[in-house]
Scaffold this motif. Structure first.
Motif, PDB file in Angstrom:
ATOM      1  N   THR A  33       0.821  -1.204   0.000  1.00 28.49           N
ATOM      2  CA  THR A  33       0.000   0.000   0.000  1.00 28.49           C
ATOM      3  C   THR A  33       0.854   1.253   0.000  1.00 28.49           C
ATOM      4  O   THR A  33       0.544   2.244  -0.679  1.00 28.49           O
ATOM      5  CB  THR A  33      -0.922   0.008   1.235  1.00 28.49           C
ATOM      6  N   TRP A  34       1.948   1.234   0.749  1.00 29.64           N
ATOM      7  CA  TRP A  34       2.856   2.388   0.762  1.00 29.64           C
ATOM      8  C   TRP A  34       3.512   2.562  -0.605  1.00 29.64           C
ATOM      9  O   TRP A  34       3.719   3.690  -1.073  1.00 29.64           O
ATOM     10  CB  TRP A  34       3.910   2.201   1.838  1.00 29.64           C
ATOM     11  N   LEU A  35       3.833   1.458  -1.271  1.00 27.55           N
ATOM     12  CA  LEU A  35       4.424   1.536  -2.607  1.00 27.55           C
ATOM     13  C   LEU A  35       3.439   2.152  -3.596  1.00 27.55           C
ATOM     14  O   LEU A  35       3.827   2.955  -4.457  1.00 27.55           O
ATOM     15  CB  LEU A  35       4.843   0.138  -3.067  1.00 27.55           C
ATOM     16  N   ILE A  36       2.173   1.781  -3.479  1.00 30.86           N
ATOM     17  CA  ILE A  36       1.143   2.383  -4.337  1.00 30.86           C
ATOM     18  C   ILE A  36       1.049   3.882  -4.073  1.00 30.86           C
ATOM     19  O   ILE A  36       1.006   4.692  -5.014  1.00 30.86           O
ATOM     20  CB  ILE A  36      -0.218   1.700  -4.082  1.00 30.86           C
ATOM     21  N   TYR A  37       1.029   4.250  -2.807  1.00 28.10           N
ATOM     22  CA  TYR A  37       0.929   5.661  -2.437  1.00 28.10           C
ATOM     23  C   TYR A  37       2.127   6.449  -2.963  1.00 28.10           C
ATOM     24  O   TYR A  37       1.971   7.568  -3.475  1.00 28.10           O
ATOM     25  CB  TYR A  37       0.841   5.787  -0.919  1.00 28.10           C
ATOM     26  N   ASP A  38       3.312   5.871  -2.856  1.00 29.81           N
ATOM     27  CA  ASP A  38       4.514   6.568  -3.283  1.00 29.81           C
ATOM     28  C   ASP A  38       4.515   6.794  -4.789  1.00 29.81           C
ATOM     29  O   ASP A  38       4.959   7.850  -5.269  1.00 29.81           O
ATOM     30  CB  ASP A  38       5.744   5.770  -2.855  1.00 29.81           C
ATOM     31  N   ASN A  39       4.014   5.828  -5.546  1.00 29.00           N
ATOM     32  CA  ASN A  39       4.002   5.965  -7.002  1.00 29.00           C
ATOM     33  C   ASN A  39       2.899   6.884  -7.492  1.00 29.00           C
ATOM     34  O   ASN A  39       3.069   7.583  -8.489  1.00 29.00           O
ATOM     35  CB  ASN A  39       3.840   4.588  -7.656  1.00 29.00           C
ATOM     36  N   VAL A  40       1.762   6.890  -6.788  1.00 31.87           N
ATOM     37  CA  VAL A  40       0.622   7.686  -7.253  1.00 31.87           C
ATOM     38  C   VAL A  40       0.677   9.106  -6.718  1.00 31.87           C
ATOM     39  O   VAL A  40       0.517  10.081  -7.474  1.00 31.87           O
ATOM     40  CB  VAL A  40      -0.701   7.009  -6.855  1.00 31.87           C
ATOM     41  N   GLY A  60       3.259  10.409  -4.724  1.00 30.95           N
ATOM     42  CA  GLY A  60       4.594  10.916  -4.476  1.00 30.95           C
ATOM     43  C   GLY A  60       5.065  11.813  -5.610  1.00 30.95           C
ATOM     44  O   GLY A  60       4.276  12.384  -6.372  1.00 30.95           O
ATOM     45  N   SER A  61       6.375  11.918  -5.745  1.00 34.49           N
ATOM     46  CA  SER A  61       6.939  12.790  -6.770  1.00 34.49           C
ATOM     47  C   SER A  61       6.735  12.250  -8.180  1.00 34.49           C
ATOM     48  O   SER A  61       6.772  13.001  -9.154  1.00 34.49           O
ATOM     49  CB  SER A  61       8.434  12.994  -6.510  1.00 34.49           C
ATOM     50  N   LEU A  62       6.508  10.922  -8.317  1.00 35.17           N
ATOM     51  CA  LEU A  62       6.366  10.326  -9.646  1.00 35.17           C
ATOM     52  C   LEU A  62       5.000  10.588 -10.270  1.00 35.17           C
ATOM     53  O   LEU A  62       4.887  10.817 -11.467  1.00 35.17           O
ATOM     54  CB  LEU A  62       6.624   8.810  -9.569  1.00 35.17           C
ATOM     55  N   SER A  63       3.935  10.518  -9.466  1.00 33.60           N
ATOM     56  CA  SER A  63       2.558  10.729  -9.940  1.00 33.60           C
ATOM     57  C   SER A  63       2.220   9.793 -11.089  1.00 33.60           C
ATOM     58  O   SER A  63       1.618  10.192 -12.086  1.00 33.60           O
ATOM     59  CB  SER A  63       2.344  12.183 -10.358  1.00 33.60           C
ATOM     60  N   ARG A  64       2.608   8.530 -10.961  1.00 33.17           N
ATOM     61  CA  ARG A  64       2.329   7.538 -12.002  1.00 33.17           C
ATOM     62  C   ARG A  64       1.043   6.788 -11.640  1.00 33.17           C
ATOM     63  O   ARG A  64       1.063   5.751 -10.988  1.00 33.17           O
ATOM     64  CB  ARG A  64       3.505   6.574 -12.140  1.00 33.17           C
ATOM     65  N   PHE A  65      -0.065   7.312 -12.109  1.00 35.71           N
ATOM     66  CA  PHE A  65      -1.357   6.733 -11.764  1.00 35.71           C
ATOM     67  C   PHE A  65      -1.525   5.342 -12.387  1.00 35.71           C
ATOM     68  O   PHE A  65      -2.076   4.436 -11.762  1.00 35.71           O
ATOM     69  CB  PHE A  65      -2.486   7.656 -12.230  1.00 35.71           C
ATOM     70  N   GLY A  66      -1.091   5.186 -13.608  1.00 38.33           N
ATOM     71  CA  GLY A  66      -1.237   3.897 -14.274  1.00 38.33           C
ATOM     72  C   GLY A  66      -0.414   2.811 -13.606  1.00 38.33           C
ATOM     73  O   GLY A  66      -0.907   1.699 -13.359  1.00 38.33           O
ATOM     74  N   TYR A  67       0.833   3.126 -13.289  1.00 39.42           N
ATOM     75  CA  TYR A  67       1.707   2.131 -12.657  1.00 39.42           C
ATOM     76  C   TYR A  67       1.222   1.796 -11.252  1.00 39.42           C
ATOM     77  O   TYR A  67       1.224   0.633 -10.846  1.00 39.42           O
ATOM     78  CB  TYR A  67       3.139   2.652 -12.617  1.00 39.42           C
ATOM     79  N   GLY A  68       0.783   2.805 -10.492  1.00 40.93           N
ATOM     80  CA  GLY A  68       0.242   2.550  -9.155  1.00 40.93           C
ATOM     81  C   GLY A  68      -1.003   1.689  -9.196  1.00 40.93           C
ATOM     82  O   GLY A  68      -1.189   0.811  -8.349  1.00 40.93           O
ATOM     83  N   SER A  69      -1.855   1.907 -10.191  1.00 39.79           N
ATOM     84  CA  SER A  69      -3.057   1.088 -10.337  1.00 39.79           C
ATOM     85  C   SER A  69      -2.699  -0.350 -10.679  1.00 39.79           C
ATOM     86  O   SER A  69      -3.339  -1.293 -10.195  1.00 39.79           O
ATOM     87  CB  SER A  69      -3.959   1.674 -11.425  1.00 39.79           C
TER      88      SER A  69
END
Length: 305
Positions: free
Chosen positions: A260-267, A269-278
């Motif tokens: 869950t923290w990894l999802i939060y960090d990608n979505v 965080g500084s990356l803002s990668r919604f597709g990868y977090g999903s």
């Protein structure tokens, strides 16, 4: 005749009319986000530009991401460190509170449940202060008792960091687990205990041969929900390692990084990668389903035979 037909039609559609709010709310706030997240997982989308459909590219990247496997490993470690003590403590408290020998049972039940309703932000901040390296109460107490000669960097080393996260999680959720066991124990027929008393059974024998077998369905539910909860750990470690002015993502050396923290960090965080977090969220969901299925089959193996 027409009025009678209209009345019958209205009566026929009345149940659907009354249950429609539930389906509308479920579709709007649950089903739509799930399906939209699935679509996002197939795109390369961030706040900086438009979404580009890339198919299963995000999923292939997840399966090659070392941070994802580190998060899974941390979750397995947390399950080993959290589930046994949480169940043991909760079971002991529930048996004690149903023994009839504890005064002010209602007050103790309330105190037992208070950690569960305490906000995770407050819990993270409080334990962050308690286990602080410089002025934490825990280090001071250990030194005064002679247990440790030097201060332990609880939140700066991988091993102690995992211990703190596990302690926080057990402390917060054992009250909820105890409530589940309390419900299960109160549902056991008192005639079984009375018959065992006539046969000369001790309290330990009653617990082993009556309480534990009768609590099997509750135990299955508790193990499954606690295991799934370990995959969802986020608030407590996040506040411990980022809530006091620091920004240690995943804890020291990533030892507290969870899915869950990894999802939060990608979505977020500084990356803002919604597709990868999903995509991480869906891979994690499938992994939880697989582990839950295997655990359910293993715990029900004896009954099926």
């Amino acid at each position: 005749m027409n009025s009678l037909t209209k009345a019958r039609k209205a009566q026929r559609w009345a149940p659907y009319f009354f249950v429609s709010p539930f389906f509308l709310i479920f579709g709007l706030f649950s089903l739509f986000p799930i399906l939209f997240t699935l679509y996002i997982s197939l795109t390369d989308w961030s706040l900086n530009g438009a979404s580009n459909f890339i198919g299963f590219g995000n999923y292939a990247e997840v399966l090659q991401d070392s941070r994802f496997y580190d998060a899974l490993l941390n979750t397995v470690i947390f399950m080993i460190m959290i589930i046994p003590p949480q169940i043991i403590i909760a079971l002991f408290i529930s048996v004690l509170l149903t023994s009839g020998k504890v005064p002010f049972v209602g007050a103790f039940r309330l105190i037992n449940f208070l950690p569960y309703i305490t906000t995770s932000v407050a819990v993270g901040l409080i334990f962050g202060i308690l286990f602080d390296w410089n002025f934490g109460t825990v280090n001071t107490l250990l030194q005064n008792l002679g247990v440790s000669q030097e201060k332990i960097n609880w939140l700066g080393q991988p091993g102690p960091a995992r211990i703190v996260v596990s302690l926080v999680t057990v402390w917060k959720y054992f009250g909820y687990t105890a409530v589940m066991f309390l419900v299960g124990i109160t549902g056991i027929s008192r005639q079984l205990y009375e018959a065992s008393d006539l046969d000369g059974a001790t309290k330990i024998q009653q617990f082993r041969y009556i309480t534990l077998p009768m609590l099997r369905p509750v135990m299955l539910f508790v193990v499954m929900t606690t295991m799934i909860g370990c995959f969802q750990i986020f608030d407590e470690p996040y506040m411990l390692f980022t809530g006091m002015g620091s920004s240690l993502i995943g804890g020291p050396e990533g030892s507290a990084l969870t899915g869950t923290w990894l999802i939060y960090d990608n979505v977020f965080g500084s990356l803002s990668r919604f597709g990868y977090g999903s995509a991480i969220a869906y891979v994690l969901f499938l992994f939880i389903c697989m582990v839950s299925f295997v655990t359910f089959r293993m715990m029900n193996k004896g009954e099926e035979e």
